[in-house]
Design a protein around this motif. Structure first.
Motif, PDB file in Angstrom:
ATOM      1  N   GLY A 123      -0.461 -16.861 -18.587  1.00 19.13           N
ATOM      2  CA  GLY A 123       0.806 -17.575 -19.137  1.00 19.13           C
ATOM      3  C   GLY A 123       0.444 -18.812 -19.807  1.00 19.13           C
ATOM      4  O   GLY A 123       1.205 -19.622 -20.419  1.00 19.13           O
ATOM      5  N   ALA A 124      -1.042 -19.381 -19.388  1.00 14.99           N
ATOM      6  CA  ALA A 124      -1.321 -20.794 -19.977  1.00 14.99           C
ATOM      7  C   ALA A 124      -1.276 -20.525 -21.708  1.00 14.99           C
ATOM      8  O   ALA A 124      -1.799 -19.422 -22.147  1.00 14.99           O
ATOM      9  N   VAL A 125      -0.875 -21.478 -22.356  1.00 16.71           N
ATOM     10  CA  VAL A 125      -0.957 -21.625 -23.958  1.00 16.71           C
ATOM     11  C   VAL A 125      -2.387 -22.035 -24.111  1.00 16.71           C
ATOM     12  O   VAL A 125      -2.925 -23.254 -23.612  1.00 16.71           O
ATOM     13  N   ALA A 146      -1.890 -13.344 -27.858  1.00 15.70           N
ATOM     14  CA  ALA A 146      -0.572 -13.794 -27.903  1.00 15.70           C
ATOM     15  C   ALA A 146      -0.306 -15.144 -27.356  1.00 15.70           C
ATOM     16  O   ALA A 146       0.943 -15.775 -27.644  1.00 15.70           O
ATOM     17  N   ASP A 147      -1.201 -15.516 -26.478  1.00 18.18           N
ATOM     18  CA  ASP A 147      -1.191 -16.970 -25.977  1.00 18.18           C
ATOM     19  C   ASP A 147      -1.679 -17.971 -26.885  1.00 18.18           C
ATOM     20  O   ASP A 147      -1.906 -19.164 -26.453  1.00 18.18           O
ATOM     21  N   VAL A 148      -2.370 -17.675 -28.089  1.00 17.64           N
ATOM     22  CA  VAL A 148      -3.117 -18.603 -28.978  1.00 17.64           C
ATOM     23  C   VAL A 148      -2.380 -18.951 -30.120  1.00 17.64           C
ATOM     24  O   VAL A 148      -1.853 -18.137 -30.892  1.00 17.64           O
ATOM     25  N   LEU A 149      -2.395 -20.320 -30.278  1.00 21.04           N
ATOM     26  CA  LEU A 149      -1.891 -20.808 -31.479  1.00 21.04           C
ATOM     27  C   LEU A 149      -2.835 -22.012 -32.032  1.00 21.04           C
ATOM     28  O   LEU A 149      -3.872 -22.436 -31.274  1.00 21.04           O
ATOM     29  N   GLY A 150      -2.621 -22.358 -33.276  1.00 18.31           N
ATOM     30  CA  GLY A 150      -3.023 -23.769 -33.594  1.00 18.31           C
ATOM     31  C   GLY A 150      -2.093 -24.852 -33.522  1.00 18.31           C
ATOM     32  O   GLY A 150      -1.022 -24.603 -33.749  1.00 18.31           O
ATOM     33  N   ASP A 170      -0.961 -12.700 -34.053  1.00 17.42           N
ATOM     34  CA  ASP A 170      -0.474 -12.216 -32.690  1.00 17.42           C
ATOM     35  C   ASP A 170       0.161 -13.238 -31.829  1.00 17.42           C
ATOM     36  O   ASP A 170       0.406 -12.842 -30.680  1.00 17.42           O
ATOM     37  N   THR A 171       0.454 -14.429 -32.222  1.00 20.35           N
ATOM     38  CA  THR A 171       0.813 -15.590 -31.531  1.00 20.35           C
ATOM     39  C   THR A 171       2.484 -14.967 -30.913  1.00 20.35           C
ATOM     40  O   THR A 171       3.280 -14.676 -31.794  1.00 20.35           O
TER      41      THR A 171
END
Ligand code: NAI
Length: 300
Positions: A123-125, A146-150, A170-171
């Protein structure tokens, strides 16, 4: 340009602790920004020497704030007390959000995210501060894209208000919501961006810079160009900004794009010549301006 997925109603995930990987220009600035918001930060660097430099960068910012009378000395101590450092990724196991700010190199970033995949709690981003690289490709180094973003900050990260929240294909919506919640806590202005080369702010700045470079090649001095841009109300001109960001960042991008550049378009080589000499701006003491003895203010 990739299509930005719709943001459905989503609530932020838990956001009580932050990890920052890299204690360079951006990592240190991001750490300050998070510490200022009252959240604890774990900074991870490659080795003890780099970690000490990262911590010193953070301390420098607070020393200046105390000197200018913006914060009292005990507040400096309180904020620094929330900063812990480590040279192994295991220290990030408790972080709710981890922001990567290592070198702008896909292989290095993918190796970092593969490590994060191993140590981060469920659940960590996981965020990347990349300026130009493909967030989807970085996310592919994990089992949980899903947990990854910029989360693209601007330099100096503890001052600049804009935070680009870069949404990968997929974020998850609650990952995006967590990015927006971070912006709220840091008192920054978040904007959604899709995965593309340069996102929003840098694409606009690149056009300014291109016009400035052509004027410079035609004989205008970079100092006059900067003065003109400041007179419009910008806090700094394109060459002050280039020296602050570090010439190496733009150089890496220009080299990456060289193969696809339209040879019919005018290309100004002056910035590359500076970089070949190792004149990367403030970090090397010399760029378009001179910064003798670690001066923050450049002289022509
Ligand atoms: P920098 O070179 O000042 O700092 C990078 C730091 O990462 C170094 O201290 C290095 O020791 C550390 N590092 C490298 N590999 C590591 C690893 N595997 N584990 C832990 N630490 C590691 O670079 P800067 O300017 O801070 O840029 C970092 C990222 O931020 C890049 O992706 C860049 O594109 C992006 N960025 C830079 C901006 C700028 O104005 N400089 C603005 C916005 C984004």
């Amino acid at each position: 340009t990739a299509k930005i997925p719709e943001l459905k109603e989503a609530r932020s995930r838990r956001l009580e602790s932050v990890g920052v990987i890299g204690g360079g220009t951006m990592g240190a600035g991001i750490a300050v920004s998070v510490l200022d918001a009252g959240l604890p930060v774990v900074m991870v660097e490659q080795d003890a020497a780099a970690l000490a430099r990262g911590r010193a960068r953070v301390e420098q910012v607070y020393d200046l704030l105390v000197k200018k009378g913006r914060i009292p000395a005990d507040e400096r101590a309180a904020r620094l007390a929330r900063l812990t450092g480590a040279t192994t990724y295991d220290a990030l196991g408790e972080a709710d959000l981890i922001i990567e700010a290592v070198f702008e190199d896909m292989a290095v970033k993918q190796a970092v995210f593969a490590q994060l995949d191993r140590v981060a709690k469920p659940g960590a981003v996981l965020a990347t501060n990349t300026s130009y690289l493909d967030v989807n490709q970085i996310a592919a180094a994990t089992r949980g894209p899903a947990d990854v973003l910029g989360l693209h900050f601007f330099s100096p990260a503890n001052i600049m208000k804009l935070l680009e929240v870069v949404v990968g294909s997929d974020t998850a919506p609650d990952t995006v919501a967590t990015g927006f919640e971070l912006a709220r806590r840091l008192r920054k202005i978040p904007v959604r961006a899709g995965v593309c080369d340069g996102f929003i702010g840098n694409r606009i700045l690149a056009v300014h810079r291109q016009a400035a470079d052509m004027m410079m090649e035609d004989g205008a001095s970079p100092y006059d160009i900067d003065a003109a841009v400041r007179a419009f109300g910008y806090p700094m001109g394109p060459y002050q900004m280039a020296d602050l960001a570090g010439g190496d960042i733009g150089w890496a991008t220009r080299k990456r794009r060289a193969a696809t550049r339209d040879p019919a378009l005018r290309y100004v080589q002056i910035p590359d010549r500076l970089c070949e000499r190792g004149w990367f701006g403030q970090k090397t003491g010399r760029g378009f301006y001179l910064y003798p003895d670690g001066a923050r203010q450049g002289t022509p």
